[in-house]
Design a protein around this motif. Sequence first.
Motif, PDB file in Angstrom:
ATOM      1  N   THR A   1       0.831  -1.197   0.000  1.00  0.00           N
ATOM      2  CA  THR A   1       0.000   0.000   0.000  1.00  0.00           C
ATOM      3  C   THR A   1       0.868   1.250   0.000  1.00  0.00           C
ATOM      4  N   GLY A   2       0.241   2.377  -0.209  1.00  0.00           N
ATOM      5  CA  GLY A   2       0.946   3.640  -0.389  1.00  0.00           C
ATOM      6  C   GLY A   2       1.882   4.024   0.738  1.00  0.00           C
ATOM      7  N   GLU A   3       1.536   3.669   1.989  1.00  0.00           N
ATOM      8  CA  GLU A   3       2.366   4.226   3.065  1.00  0.00           C
ATOM      9  C   GLU A   3       3.673   3.455   3.305  1.00  0.00           C
ATOM     10  N   LEU A   4       3.941   2.437   2.471  1.00  0.00           N
ATOM     11  CA  LEU A   4       5.192   1.699   2.648  1.00  0.00           C
ATOM     12  C   LEU A   4       6.244   2.148   1.636  1.00  0.00           C
ATOM     13  N   GLN A   5       7.483   2.272   2.094  1.00  0.00           N
ATOM     14  CA  GLN A   5       8.579   2.565   1.165  1.00  0.00           C
ATOM     15  C   GLN A   5       9.324   1.259   0.880  1.00  0.00           C
ATOM     16  N   VAL A   6       9.680   1.067  -0.399  1.00  0.00           N
ATOM     17  CA  VAL A   6      10.488  -0.099  -0.764  1.00  0.00           C
ATOM     18  C   VAL A   6      11.771   0.423  -1.373  1.00  0.00           C
ATOM     19  N   GLU A   7      12.921   0.029  -0.806  1.00  0.00           N
ATOM     20  CA  GLU A   7      14.173   0.478  -1.414  1.00  0.00           C
ATOM     21  C   GLU A   7      15.133  -0.695  -1.548  1.00  0.00           C
ATOM     22  N   ASP A   8      16.062  -0.533  -2.490  1.00  0.00           N
ATOM     23  CA  ASP A   8      16.952  -1.629  -2.833  1.00  0.00           C
ATOM     24  C   ASP A   8      18.393  -1.197  -2.620  1.00  0.00           C
ATOM     25  N   LYS A   9      19.160  -2.030  -1.935  1.00  0.00           N
ATOM     26  CA  LYS A   9      20.586  -1.744  -1.790  1.00  0.00           C
ATOM     27  C   LYS A   9      21.363  -2.923  -2.378  1.00  0.00           C
ATOM     28  N   GLY A  10      22.115  -2.634  -3.447  1.00  0.00           N
ATOM     29  CA  GLY A  10      22.876  -3.710  -4.096  1.00  0.00           C
ATOM     30  C   GLY A  10      24.291  -3.807  -3.530  1.00  0.00           C
ATOM     31  N   GLY A  11      25.113  -4.627  -4.181  1.00  0.00           N
ATOM     32  CA  GLY A  11      26.513  -4.745  -3.782  1.00  0.00           C
ATOM     33  C   GLY A  11      26.715  -5.383  -2.417  1.00  0.00           C
ATOM     34  N   VAL A  12      25.881  -6.370  -2.119  1.00  0.00           N
ATOM     35  CA  VAL A  12      25.920  -6.997  -0.800  1.00  0.00           C
ATOM     36  C   VAL A  12      26.317  -8.466  -0.963  1.00  0.00           C
ATOM     37  N   ALA A  13      26.900  -9.038   0.084  1.00  0.00           N
ATOM     38  CA  ALA A  13      27.168 -10.478   0.090  1.00  0.00           C
ATOM     39  C   ALA A  13      26.562 -11.059   1.360  1.00  0.00           C
ATOM     40  N   VAL A  14      26.167 -12.326   1.293  1.00  0.00           N
ATOM     41  CA  VAL A  14      25.683 -13.007   2.490  1.00  0.00           C
ATOM     42  C   VAL A  14      26.728 -14.045   2.879  1.00  0.00           C
ATOM     43  N   LEU A  15      27.212 -13.939   4.116  1.00  0.00           N
ATOM     44  CA  LEU A  15      28.207 -14.878   4.614  1.00  0.00           C
ATOM     45  C   LEU A  15      27.519 -15.779   5.637  1.00  0.00           C
ATOM     46  N   ALA A  16      27.745 -17.081   5.541  1.00  0.00           N
ATOM     47  CA  ALA A  16      27.080 -17.997   6.473  1.00  0.00           C
ATOM     48  C   ALA A  16      28.097 -18.934   7.101  1.00  0.00           C
ATOM     49  N   ILE A  17      27.917 -19.210   8.405  1.00  0.00           N
ATOM     50  CA  ILE A  17      28.683 -20.288   9.025  1.00  0.00           C
ATOM     51  C   ILE A  17      27.718 -21.448   9.236  1.00  0.00           C
ATOM     52  N   VAL A  18      28.219 -22.665   8.994  1.00  0.00           N
ATOM     53  CA  VAL A  18      27.359 -23.838   9.026  1.00  0.00           C
ATOM     54  C   VAL A  18      27.993 -24.913   9.903  1.00  0.00           C
ATOM     55  N   GLY A  19      27.166 -25.560  10.697  1.00  0.00           N
ATOM     56  CA  GLY A  19      27.648 -26.689  11.484  1.00  0.00           C
ATOM     57  C   GLY A  19      26.591 -27.117  12.480  1.00  0.00           C
ATOM     58  N   ALA A  20      26.323 -28.431  12.537  1.00  0.00           N
ATOM     59  CA  ALA A  20      25.302 -28.916  13.473  1.00  0.00           C
ATOM     60  C   ALA A  20      25.778 -28.767  14.912  1.00  0.00           C
ATOM     61  N   GLY A  21      27.100 -28.610  15.112  1.00  0.00           N
ATOM     62  CA  GLY A  21      27.643 -28.478  16.455  1.00  0.00           C
ATOM     63  C   GLY A  21      27.273 -27.165  17.123  1.00  0.00           C
ATOM     64  N   MET A  22      26.685 -26.220  16.343  1.00  0.00           N
ATOM     65  CA  MET A  22      26.308 -24.930  16.935  1.00  0.00           C
ATOM     66  C   MET A  22      25.091 -25.063  17.826  1.00  0.00           C
TER      67      MET A  22
END
Length: 470
Positions: free
Chosen positions: A386-407
Motif C-alpha cells: 500500500t501507499g504508506e510503505l517505502q520499498v528500497e533496494d541496496k545492491g553490492g551486498v554479500a551473504v556470509l554464512a557459518i554452518v555446522g550442526a555443532g552450533m
Amino acid sequence: MAHSLLVMKFGGTNMQDAGAVRHSASLAARSIREGVRVVVVVSAMAGVTNQLLRLADAAEKGDIAAANDEIAALRTRHFAAAQDLGAAPDRETVREIRELHETLRQAVYGVYLLRELTARSRDLIVAFGERLSAPLMQVALEGQGVRAHHLSGGQAGIVTDSHFGNARPLPGSYERIHDRLGGLLGAGVTPVVAGFMGETESGAITTLGRGGTDFSATIIGKALGADEVWAWKDVDGVMSADPRVVREARNIEVLSYGEVMELAYFGAKVLHPLAVTPLRESGIPLRVKSAADPGFPGTLVQEESHNEPGHPVKAVTAIRGVSLINVSGAGALGVPEVVASLFSAIARENITLLMVSQSSSMSNVSLAVQGVDARRTLAALRGSVTGELQVEDKGGVAVLAIVGAGMRGQKGVAARLFGALAQHDINILMISQGSSELNISVAIEEPQVESATRAVHAAFALGERATAAD
C-alpha cells in the motif's frame, strides 16, 4: 567396504576434453572390473552450458550469425573429442553427435524466427550440453572394454513437472528409472545418463536447475537403491571454505545431509541444494570425491552429523551479488496481512529469499535476494504494498554464512562470529539465524567478503585438523 551398485557423477571439469573424459571413464571402469555395477551420470563439457545460454540469447536478439558460429565451435569440440577417444567417423555415436547438432541448430533457428526464448525452449537448448557429452563417455568406456549405453534423462526414466528451468522429479520416476536402468545393468551394460535433465509426461525436455547433475545422480541412486552415490569433482571434497579465498581451507571428512543442504543453499558450489533430498529419504550416503586423487576418501555425506567438541562450526561460505530490499513504513508493518502480502507477492514471482529479518518495532522488514532477482522483487513488492510503505533496494551486498550442526545449544558461537567481523572493521547490515541452528548468516558489503571469510575461518580455527575423530 565392498559395494555392489554405485552411481558415479562426473562434473564439467571431469568431462572438459578427451583426456578428462578418458580419465573419468577409467575411474568408473576400475570399479566395474572389481565387479561393482555402476551407473554413470555426466555433466556437459566445461563451459558448454554457458555457451548454449549465450547462443540462445543471441538467436533471440536476432544475431543468428553469432549463434551459428557458437554451434559450429561446439560441433568441432565434440567431434574432436570423439575422434581423440578413438571413435571412427562412420560410428553410430559420431552420427548421433552430428544429428544432435542438427537438432540444436533447428531449435536455435526457431528461436531466431520467433525472436522469443521461452523457458521451455531455453531448457531444450541448454540440455544439449549433457546430451552431447553422454555419447563421448560411452565411447570412452567402450575404449576401456566396458559395454555401455547412453540415455537422455527422460530415456533413463526421470519424469518431472513442467517447471522449466527448475523442474522437480515426479514420484513415478523412481519406478520407471528402476525398470529402465535395472534392465541395462541386468544385461551387463553400464548406463551413461545425461545429467541435469528430465522430461515431462508429454515428452518436453526440462532441466533440474543449476548444478542439477548432482540431483540427477541422487534421484537415480534412490531409484536403484545404490550403496553410495559418488560425485567426482575437481576438488578434494567439501572444503571448510572456498580454497581460492582461504589458503588454509581443508576437506571436511563427514557432513550430515542437513549441513550440506545449508552449505549448498548459501553458495558453496559443491552440490545442488536439493541433491541430498532423495538420499535423505532412503539413507543412501553421498561421497564427494576428487578425480585427481581417487584414493582420497573425500567427504562422506550421511544422516548423522559428526560433531567434534570445541569445533561447533564446520565451514564458512558466501553468496556474492546480493541485494537487500528494505520495506519500511510506520505502523503498517504491524499488521500481519501486510507482511503476508509481501511474501505471497514474492512467492508468485518464484523468487528465492536468502535471508529475512524484521525489526521488533515492526516498522521494517529486510529481505535478501540474488541481485539478478532484485528488479523483479521490487516490481512485485511495489505492486502489492500500500501507499504508506517505502520499498528500497541496496545492491553490492554479500551473504556470509557459518554452518555446522555443532552450533546447536553451543554458547558463544554468534559472539565469536561478530567479534571476528568487528575486529576486521566489517560492517554487518543484517543478521539471520535459522531455528534449526545449523547456520548463522550475515549480510555484509560485497567488497569485504574475502577478508570476512578469512577472518571467520581463522576465528573458528577451521583450517586446523581437529583431534583425530572416531
